[in-house]
Enzyme design. Structure first.
Site, PDB file in Angstrom:
ATOM      1  N   TYR A 105       0.863  -1.183   0.000  1.00 48.43           N
ATOM      2  CA  TYR A 105       0.000   0.000   0.000  1.00 48.43           C
ATOM      3  C   TYR A 105       0.900   1.234   0.000  1.00 48.43           C
ATOM      4  CZ  TYR A 105      -2.926   3.785   1.670  1.00 48.43           C
ATOM      5  OH  TYR A 105      -3.568   4.998   1.783  1.00 48.43           O
ATOM      6  N   GLU A 193      -3.959   7.404  -3.551  1.00 52.41           N
ATOM      7  CA  GLU A 193      -3.688   6.072  -3.013  1.00 52.41           C
ATOM      8  C   GLU A 193      -3.389   5.090  -4.118  1.00 52.41           C
ATOM      9  OE1 GLU A 193      -7.001   4.526  -0.795  1.00 52.41           O
ATOM     10  OE2 GLU A 193      -6.158   5.140   1.113  1.00 52.41           O
TER      11      GLU A 193
END
Ligand code: GDP
Ligand code: MN
Length: 392
Positions: A105, A193
């Site tokens: 991530y 993101e």
């Protein structure tokens, strides 16, 4: 403003980040065509992904692999008929399927506490970061960029090391982290993101097998207040998914946020709107919305705002609280009279207008037989009583 994955990927690509090629399809036939091209180019499989502005599409069945053009069409038919978290899927992204070795991530946000852009990374990629934050907050590593110097390569490297990356993945990670920061800055984004940031097999310049990182998913939220500096980004607004009342409020140039109470509030000024809501609560009521019609609102704005308030069927009473400075009280009164003449249903209303042209407003409202109040306490209390009586 949230933008779709495909558009977010375009913005990442513009900063040089590695994103596998994709196409957007609105029909199963278009998805098939896109898949055929990918298979012809040598892909072994394709991934079909619902384009909706919510997370967790994978879990909801909105991300599927297909091994042939027929299967791609069939999968696209299924996904295009889906509802994900209440949103109808109208388009899908089609891309070559990637063999993922591991998912990381990587995200960036504007952190209000430190007043800096903060990058966050985790070795627990693929799952929603909110979930990681709850279950295992220690697995999220952060670094704040200096507002003047920007994100420095050593900081990006430190973040990569913190999530366990080593050669040959560290160097692509640094490039991607710097590109992510550049994407935030270039577009005035609130959030960017990449989840998953995937480890994939690659070929080194000397022909040997190596590994690298690619951005398989992208989520970007743009700062609405920054949009004026990026006119071209306005075209990325997905009108398919915009709440009709949000679109209407934007057209009227007012700030409107729907809440779940029964008292519609129309106020000029954000601080006054909050005070008004506090007083509604103080007298035992619940506001149905936050609404700031802004300074100098004209009668068309007032009547438009009234339509927005009334479109909420939970509204049982309306409280209008105007402190006229630049805004003229008589202009607001005219808007209210105009709105009432057009409105679809009859909802009791209390109006308090003070300041500029309050006397003219009072006269207009008296002639039109509006219920008025002098003090804000009185107005709020009346509105709560009216809402309670209407709910009975
Ligand atoms: P989200 O669930 O809305 O965050 O959508 P994602 O794009 O992140 O997809 C969810 C999951 O599907 C990812 O975490 C991956 O595991 C998987 N996925 C997405 N794209 C690909 C791909 O190209 N190949 C493979 N094998 N899996 C993929
Ligand atoms: Mn994702």
């Amino acid at each position: 403003m949230k933008i779709q994955e495909a558009d977010a990927k375009s913005l990442l690509l513009a900063q040089g980040l590695p994103v596998p090629a994709w196409e957007v399809a609105r029909t199963p036939a278009q998805a098939r065509e896109a898949a055929e091209k990918l298979f012809a180019a040598g892909e072994a499989g394709v991934v079909i992904k619902a384009q909706v502005l919510v997370g967790g599409r994978g879990k909801a069945g909105g991300v599927k692999l297909a091994g042939s053009a027929d299967e791609a069409q069939e999968v696209a038919t299924r996904i295009l008929g889906m509802d994900i978290k209440g949103i109808r899927v109208r388009k899908v992204l089609v891309a070559g399927a990637i063999d993922i070795e591991k998912e990381f991530y990587l995200g960036a946000i504007v952190d209000r506490a430190t007043r800096r852009i903060v990058l966050m990374a985790s070795a627990e990629g693929g799952v929603e970061i909110e979930e990681v934050a709850r279950q295992n907050p220690g697995a999220i590593h952060r670094v704040a960029a200096d507002p003047h110097l920007g994100l420095l390569p050593f900081q990006a490297r430190g973040l990569g090391l913190a999530i366990g990356l080593k050669d040959p993945l560290l160097s692509p990670f640094v490039t991607i982290a710097l590109g992510l920061y550049a994407t935030m800055k270039a577009n005035d984004a609130d959030l960017v993101e990449i989840n998953p940031l995937a480890v994939v097999a690659a070929v080194a310049p000397d022909g040997s097998a190596t590994k690298t990182l690619v951005c398989l998913d992208a989520k970007i939220t743009l700062d609405d207040s920054g949009l004026a500096r990026h006119r071209q980004l306005e075209s990325l607004r997905d009108l398919d998914e915009e709440d009709p009342s949000d679109a209407e409020a934007r057209k009227l140039g007012i700030n409107f946020i729907r809440l779940d109470g029964s008292i519609g509030c129309m106020v000029n000024g954000a601080g006054l709107a909050m005070t008004t809501m506090d007083l509604v609560k103080h007298f035992g009521g619940e506001p149905a919305n936050f609404l700031d019609i802004g300074g100098g609102a004209r009668h068309e704005t007032v009547s438009g705002a009234m339509r927005l308030i009334l479109s909420d069927q939970n509204v049982k009473a309306i409280l209008v609280n105007i402190f006229g400075g630049i805004t003229r009280g008589d202009e607001v009164a005219r808007g209210l009279i105009e709105a009432r003449a057009q409105q679809s249903r009859d909802v009791p209303m209390v109006v308090r207008i003070v300041g500029t042209n309050a006397a003219e407003a009072a006269q207009l409202l008296a002639e039109a037989k509006f219920e008025t109040a002098i003090s804000l306490d009185e107005a709020a209390e009346k509105a709560v009583t009216l809402a309670k009586a209407a709910a009975r």
